[in-house]
Design a protein around this motif. Sequence first.
Motif, PDB file in Angstrom:
ATOM      1  N   ARG A  55       0.820  -1.219   0.000  1.00  0.00           N
ATOM      2  CA  ARG A  55       0.000   0.000   0.000  1.00  0.00           C
ATOM      3  C   ARG A  55       0.853   1.268   0.000  1.00  0.00           C
ATOM      4  NH1 ARG A  55      -3.740   0.992   4.189  1.00  0.00           N
ATOM      5  NH2 ARG A  55      -2.733  -0.332   5.742  1.00  0.00           N
ATOM      6  N   GLY A  56       2.160   1.096  -0.170  1.00  0.00           N
ATOM      7  CA  GLY A  56       3.025   2.255  -0.292  1.00  0.00           C
ATOM      8  C   GLY A  56       3.744   2.654   0.981  1.00  0.00           C
ATOM      9  N   ALA A  57       3.601   1.879   2.044  1.00  0.00           N
ATOM     10  CA  ALA A  57       4.290   2.193   3.296  1.00  0.00           C
ATOM     11  C   ALA A  57       5.722   1.670   3.257  1.00  0.00           C
ATOM     12  CB  ALA A  57       3.537   1.587   4.473  1.00  0.00           C
ATOM     13  N   VAL A  58       6.525   2.203   4.150  1.00  0.00           N
ATOM     14  CA  VAL A  58       7.901   1.748   4.334  1.00  0.00           C
ATOM     15  C   VAL A  58       7.952   1.002   5.662  1.00  0.00           C
ATOM     16  CG1 VAL A  58      10.299   2.438   4.646  1.00  0.00           C
ATOM     17  CG2 VAL A  58       8.836   3.681   3.028  1.00  0.00           C
ATOM     18  N   VAL A  59       8.384  -0.243   5.625  1.00  0.00           N
ATOM     19  CA  VAL A  59       8.495  -1.051   6.847  1.00  0.00           C
ATOM     20  C   VAL A  59       9.964  -1.154   7.216  1.00  0.00           C
ATOM     21  CG1 VAL A  59       8.047  -3.286   7.919  1.00  0.00           C
ATOM     22  CG2 VAL A  59       6.416  -2.357   6.252  1.00  0.00           C
ATOM     23  N   LYS A  60      10.290  -0.742   8.446  1.00  0.00           N
ATOM     24  CA  LYS A  60      11.687  -0.812   8.880  1.00  0.00           C
ATOM     25  C   LYS A  60      11.765  -1.388  10.286  1.00  0.00           C
ATOM     26  CE  LYS A  60      12.429   3.773  10.959  1.00  0.00           C
ATOM     27  NZ  LYS A  60      13.278   4.989  10.921  1.00  0.00           N
ATOM     28  N   SER A  61      12.907  -1.987  10.603  1.00  0.00           N
ATOM     29  CA  SER A  61      13.134  -2.597  11.920  1.00  0.00           C
ATOM     30  C   SER A  61      14.219  -1.826  12.652  1.00  0.00           C
ATOM     31  CB  SER A  61      13.557  -4.063  11.773  1.00  0.00           C
ATOM     32  OG  SER A  61      12.496  -4.841  11.281  1.00  0.00           O
ATOM     33  N   GLY A  62      13.879  -1.323  13.829  1.00  0.00           N
ATOM     34  CA  GLY A  62      14.869  -0.646  14.654  1.00  0.00           C
ATOM     35  C   GLY A  62      15.712  -1.659  15.406  1.00  0.00           C
ATOM     36  N   PRO A  63      16.985  -1.381  15.615  1.00  0.00           N
ATOM     37  CA  PRO A  63      17.851  -2.325  16.329  1.00  0.00           C
ATOM     38  C   PRO A  63      17.453  -2.462  17.796  1.00  0.00           C
ATOM     39  CG  PRO A  63      18.998  -0.259  15.921  1.00  0.00           C
ATOM     40  CD  PRO A  63      17.709  -0.172  15.179  1.00  0.00           C
ATOM     41  N   LEU A  64      17.492  -3.694  18.301  1.00  0.00           N
ATOM     42  CA  LEU A  64      17.218  -3.977  19.708  1.00  0.00           C
ATOM     43  C   LEU A  64      18.140  -5.113  20.124  1.00  0.00           C
ATOM     44  CD1 LEU A  64      15.498  -3.531  22.286  1.00  0.00           C
ATOM     45  CD2 LEU A  64      13.954  -5.302  21.419  1.00  0.00           C
ATOM     46  N   ARG A  65      19.176  -4.762  20.870  1.00  0.00           N
ATOM     47  CA  ARG A  65      20.130  -5.769  21.310  1.00  0.00           C
ATOM     48  C   ARG A  65      19.636  -6.472  22.565  1.00  0.00           C
ATOM     49  NH1 ARG A  65      23.071  -1.629  19.117  1.00  0.00           N
ATOM     50  NH2 ARG A  65      22.972  -0.427  21.053  1.00  0.00           N
ATOM     51  N   LEU A  78      11.617   0.663  24.735  1.00  0.00           N
ATOM     52  CA  LEU A  78      11.260   2.079  24.699  1.00  0.00           C
ATOM     53  C   LEU A  78      12.379   2.905  24.088  1.00  0.00           C
ATOM     54  CD1 LEU A  78       9.570   4.556  25.438  1.00  0.00           C
ATOM     55  CD2 LEU A  78      10.542   4.437  27.748  1.00  0.00           C
ATOM     56  N   GLN A  79      13.607   2.674  24.537  1.00  0.00           N
ATOM     57  CA  GLN A  79      14.727   3.432  23.996  1.00  0.00           C
ATOM     58  C   GLN A  79      14.949   3.099  22.528  1.00  0.00           C
ATOM     59  OE1 GLN A  79      16.297   5.933  25.712  1.00  0.00           O
ATOM     60  NE2 GLN A  79      17.032   6.367  23.643  1.00  0.00           N
ATOM     61  N   ALA A  80      14.743   1.833  22.172  1.00  0.00           N
ATOM     62  CA  ALA A  80      14.908   1.437  20.768  1.00  0.00           C
ATOM     63  C   ALA A  80      13.887   2.142  19.876  1.00  0.00           C
ATOM     64  CB  ALA A  80      14.776  -0.072  20.639  1.00  0.00           C
ATOM     65  N   VAL A  81      12.640   2.265  20.349  1.00  0.00           N
ATOM     66  CA  VAL A  81      11.617   2.979  19.570  1.00  0.00           C
ATOM     67  C   VAL A  81      11.973   4.458  19.472  1.00  0.00           C
ATOM     68  CG1 VAL A  81       9.190   3.675  19.506  1.00  0.00           C
ATOM     69  CG2 VAL A  81       9.793   1.312  20.086  1.00  0.00           C
ATOM     70  N   ARG A  82      12.401   5.033  20.584  1.00  0.00           N
ATOM     71  CA  ARG A  82      12.805   6.446  20.551  1.00  0.00           C
ATOM     72  C   ARG A  82      13.904   6.682  19.528  1.00  0.00           C
ATOM     73  NH1 ARG A  82      13.258   7.262  27.012  1.00  0.00           N
ATOM     74  NH2 ARG A  82      11.138   8.081  27.419  1.00  0.00           N
ATOM     75  N   ASN A  83      14.875   5.789  19.488  1.00  0.00           N
ATOM     76  CA  ASN A  83      16.017   5.968  18.591  1.00  0.00           C
ATOM     77  C   ASN A  83      15.621   5.816  17.125  1.00  0.00           C
ATOM     78  OD1 ASN A  83      17.660   6.295  20.815  1.00  0.00           O
ATOM     79  ND2 ASN A  83      18.391   4.181  20.818  1.00  0.00           N
ATOM     80  N   ALA A  84      14.641   4.958  16.847  1.00  0.00           N
ATOM     81  CA  ALA A  84      14.315   4.624  15.450  1.00  0.00           C
ATOM     82  C   ALA A  84      13.150   5.427  14.887  1.00  0.00           C
ATOM     83  CB  ALA A  84      14.015   3.131  15.338  1.00  0.00           C
ATOM     84  N   ALA A  85      12.298   5.976  15.753  1.00  0.00           N
ATOM     85  CA  ALA A  85      11.108   6.692  15.277  1.00  0.00           C
ATOM     86  C   ALA A  85      11.484   8.055  14.716  1.00  0.00           C
ATOM     87  CB  ALA A  85      10.106   6.837  16.400  1.00  0.00           C
ATOM     88  N   GLY A  86      10.615   8.555  13.850  1.00  0.00           N
ATOM     89  CA  GLY A  86      10.853   9.866  13.254  1.00  0.00           C
ATOM     90  C   GLY A  86       9.558  10.496  12.788  1.00  0.00           C
TER      91      GLY A  86
END
Length: 416
Positions: free
Chosen positions: A154-164, A170-178
């Motif tokens: 549908r035209g979206a971009v799917v990306k995975s933020g790093p999580l070690r 929470l911090q991983a979402v903060r770092n990857a969200a925009g």
Amino acid sequence: MPRPGEASSRNPCAAAARRTISSRRAGTETEVSQSDGELPEGLFPALEGLCYLNAAGEGPLPRRAAQALARATREKERPESLGRAQYFDLPAALRERIARLIGASTEEIALTGSTSTGIGIAARELPLPPGGEVLLLEGQFPANVLPWSAAKRRGAVVKSGPLRQGESPLQAVRNAAGPRTAVVAIDWVGFASGVKAEIEEIADLCRRLGAIFVLDGAQGVGALSIDVKAAGIDVLACPGHKWLLGPPGTGFLYVSKRWLDVIHPYNAGWMNLAEKQGFRNLLSIPKEPPADATRLEAGTPSYVLFSAWLESLDLLLSLGAARIERRLMALAETAREAASRAGLEVISPAGPPLRSQIVVATAGRRTPAVFRSLSASGVVTALREGAIRISPHIYNRESDLARLETAARQALKEES
């Protein structure tokens, strides 16, 4: 197929099903003692002699659920009496129990067959702007990854933020969200890590971003207490066969009322429209989908499976979500200590807020051999992503974890 409400009273199983559903609506079911300790004997007789520590993989059926499954199967063997009790009353009772368990309204609950089904509906139907991002985190279970390919189409971009390992979601979402983040879709509890996401804080972050918060509850619901309204969750998908102790092929999707009106009628919920007309005049049923989440349900309900699942949900509700969480967190701490004393390295979080009811441990290169040895001794765990996953539930006792310790120590000794 009988018209709704026309089921014959000659079938004792059908009559019993109607009595069971109606009596529970009146609140007359027998409740389990409200102590935080071990459950009474006899609720899970099939587990006798087995040290079963794999609720995160498959939750066993309580005896009462297995008995209900057998009754429902007999009804299906001679189906002339099937009617309203199975097609409408039973699914409605399930939606009510699920809504009560997670703090939702019944109108926000759709019955599905799996987590993947629920996530797939979200991926196909939630509003996404062109180029909008769907944010996942690394290490999520495939049921909350693969269905999002529908959003790509549908035209979206799917990306995975790093999580070690052991890091804060929470911090991983903060770092990857925009600014282009339109959906955040994460697992409540990591299936291989045992990490519990800080869902309230992530929901607050999503509100500030203007993003929809989608949660995979497979490894949390039924083990940990949750209030979806207070937590600010928009969509929650969950299976029934793990911590909710139901048969495989059961599950649910919660969609907040805020988003129900914008989700298109993917399945149109014809059965729930037929309830108003009866099966004798299907060509004249309303063409518009139901206004509630039943628009997302498909076809004839799985009443044989639902009969068993209702019993399991009633058991869990009689215990109470808060009591279950306290019990499982205590068992998990005992499991952590037992694994450490045996010589395993525990790699799941040790304390709040990331600690969950799942304990993950490793023996390095010896891990597969230790897992096999545990299985051979009747201690059932799971091998996931190179580590041993230990997931006790309400049927477990402290003696099970002592047995785990003994078996793990012996396995390490044999492999040294």
